[in-house]
Design a protein around this motif. Structure first.
Motif, PDB file in Angstrom:
ATOM      1  N   GLU A   1     -58.196 -58.631 -37.794  1.00 31.07           N
ATOM      2  CA  GLU A   1     -59.326 -58.702 -38.723  1.00 31.07           C
ATOM      3  C   GLU A   1     -59.104 -59.825 -39.713  1.00 31.07           C
ATOM      4  OE1 GLU A   1     -60.612 -57.897 -42.957  1.00 31.07           O
ATOM      5  OE2 GLU A   1     -58.613 -57.662 -42.149  1.00 31.07           O
TER       6      GLU A   1
ATOM      7  N   LYS B   1     -64.042 -58.990 -40.555  1.00 28.57           N
ATOM      8  CA  LYS B   1     -64.589 -59.060 -39.193  1.00 28.57           C
ATOM      9  C   LYS B   1     -63.518 -59.014 -38.102  1.00 28.57           C
ATOM     10  CE  LYS B   1     -68.619 -61.516 -40.799  1.00 28.57           C
ATOM     11  NZ  LYS B   1     -69.100 -62.839 -41.125  1.00 28.57           N
ATOM     12  N   HIS B   2     -63.877 -58.416 -36.970  1.00 31.53           N
ATOM     13  CA  HIS B   2     -63.076 -58.354 -35.755  1.00 31.53           C
ATOM     14  C   HIS B   2     -62.832 -59.794 -35.260  1.00 31.53           C
ATOM     15  CE1 HIS B   2     -62.824 -56.180 -31.563  1.00 31.53           C
ATOM     16  NE2 HIS B   2     -61.943 -57.137 -31.649  1.00 31.53           N
TER      17      HIS B   2
ATOM     18  N   GLU C   1     -62.058 -62.617 -32.592  1.00 32.12           N
ATOM     19  CA  GLU C   1     -62.280 -62.796 -31.146  1.00 32.12           C
ATOM     20  C   GLU C   1     -60.959 -62.796 -30.379  1.00 32.12           C
ATOM     21  OE1 GLU C   1     -65.109 -66.004 -30.357  1.00 32.12           O
ATOM     22  OE2 GLU C   1     -64.532 -65.874 -28.237  1.00 32.12           O
TER      23      GLU C   1
ATOM     24  N   GLY D   1     -60.776 -54.369 -33.931  1.00 35.21           N
ATOM     25  CA  GLY D   1     -60.963 -54.980 -35.248  1.00 35.21           C
ATOM     26  C   GLY D   1     -60.228 -54.126 -36.270  1.00 35.21           C
ATOM     27  N   ASN D   2     -60.920 -53.728 -37.312  1.00 29.89           N
ATOM     28  CA  ASN D   2     -60.249 -52.993 -38.388  1.00 29.89           C
ATOM     29  C   ASN D   2     -61.049 -51.736 -38.729  1.00 29.89           C
ATOM     30  OD1 ASN D   2     -58.179 -52.662 -40.256  1.00 29.89           O
ATOM     31  ND2 ASN D   2     -59.204 -53.870 -41.841  1.00 29.89           N
TER      32      ASN D   2
ATOM     33  N   THR E   1     -54.282 -58.132 -40.568  1.00 30.67           N
ATOM     34  CA  THR E   1     -55.508 -58.009 -41.364  1.00 30.67           C
ATOM     35  C   THR E   1     -55.435 -58.957 -42.557  1.00 30.67           C
ATOM     36  OG1 THR E   1     -54.724 -56.277 -42.888  1.00 30.67           O
ATOM     37  CG2 THR E   1     -55.611 -55.542 -40.768  1.00 30.67           C
TER      38      THR E   1
END
Lengths: 235, 235
Positions: B69, B73-74, B76, B81-82, B101
């Motif tokens: 993250e 945002k996740h 790519e 993601g988170n 993160t």
């Protein structure tokens, strides 16, 4: 609400808060900015903050009254320590004071690139709030803290000022909302809450209880010290 | 009360708080430490925090599930993601997760010299408090914040934990008292208060409202992730 208000809880975090185009309100309730407010309100001509002890000491040769504090204590060889009562001496009316303190003068020197730097304290809270309302700039409250750490009394002042501006200034981030919440929970017994703080415990050990009560008095003065060049003068 | 509790409100202030001989409770409510708590409670074998995105990505080659993250945002190319819901996937039971993160993993990596590092969240608040009571070490709560700034939700958790320990741990400084006061003023409507925060506003823009409600649930789990070497495992 087109203007914003933000709170930097320690000078160690100031690199995250650009001061350019801001009205910075520096606060060091116990006791530097309370002293400055009391001094300017009582007719001191100017107060020159110096971060460095020796630089401040040199102002003595230029005819300044010099005030020096480290770790809460009056530094030897300085005319004044860091008590607001010291600044209210009738003999200092019209005189220039040079001052260096553990936290407050460092905070002032770090905010020099702001559009305007003013001095806040409970003693001139409403006057500061009114000035913020009239100013075209977004407000940043800079808490002096204690050797880089966040402290209670400066944070409470921040909360009080956020509350006073809550119809005109939008919070830019979380700390204004947090400090307002804390202040609202504490304000019915401000002295009782502040007496739990670590700095009050330090100060009480050196016998400065009456300074603390004085520094928590709200709206005793209407004067605001403002930084012009190297000096704080009456706005 | 022979043990103390302190609160470091941002990783940028951690140099002022020695972690040696401390039990450090790392908190990043939205959402890293909530994810870690949910993951370990749901049977994930271990979670390896990496501050660096590329270092984390390399764990994929070693058979890890990877979670990434940045700015909410996740990232790519990462499996997860988170979101705490992502960590509760039945397929991840017994698996190892690598995670990076924006704030939380940085805070964990900065506290590695502590006697013990555990993961706190509202989801395991009482379990964390009980562990602090049993631990021989003074407690330091490290709030992950947002890119160095102090944030509301981590600070509220700090206040909640201080409150839970107020009969066993003495405040080492002002921030524990301040955060407890704020939490006590906010706790009757925690979600309502947190919804004013800047990070919630960021997250709601990217459609993660249900994550926020989940992350504010108190005592959903009794599991505590603890750092052993490079990995978080179930205590």
């Amino acid at each position: 609400m087109s203007k914003t208000i933000d709170v930097c809880l320690s000078p160690e975090l100031l690199h995250l808060y650009p001061v350019e185009n801001k009205l910075v309100v520096v606060v060091d309730i116990l006791r530097a900015t309370s002293c400055m407010t009391a001094g300017i309100a009582n007719g001191v001509k100017s107060i020159t903050p110096k971060a460095d002890l020796e630089e401040c000491r040199k102002l003595k040769e230029k005819g300044y009254i010099i005030a020096g504090e480290r770790n809460g204590k009056h530094v030897e060889g300085f005319d004044l320590g860091n008590s607001p009562f010291g600044y209210m001496n009738e003999e200092y009316k019209g005189k220039k004071i040079g001052v260096t303190t553990t936290n407050g003068t460092v905070a002032i020197n770090k905010s020099k690139n702001a559009s305007e730097v003013i001095i806040g304290s409970f003693l001139n809270l409403s006057a500061v709030a009114e000035h913020c309302k009239k100013s075209p700039y977004d407000v940043l409250i800079l808490c002096a803290g204690w050797k880089g750490k966040v402290n209670m009394e400066d944070s409470l002042f921040a909360g009080a000022l956020v509350e006073a501006l809550n119809e005109t200034h939008k919070s830019a981030c979380d700390p204004p909302l947090m400090m307002e919440k804390m202040y609202q929970a504490a304000k019915s017994d401000l002295l009782g809450f502040v007496q739990k703080s670590s700095h009050v415990s330090r100060l009480q050990k050196i016998g400065i209880g009456k300074d603390i009560e004085f520094c928590l008095e709200i709206d005793k003065y209407t004067e605001i010290p403002v930084l012009r060049g190297e000096e704080l003068i009456k706005l």
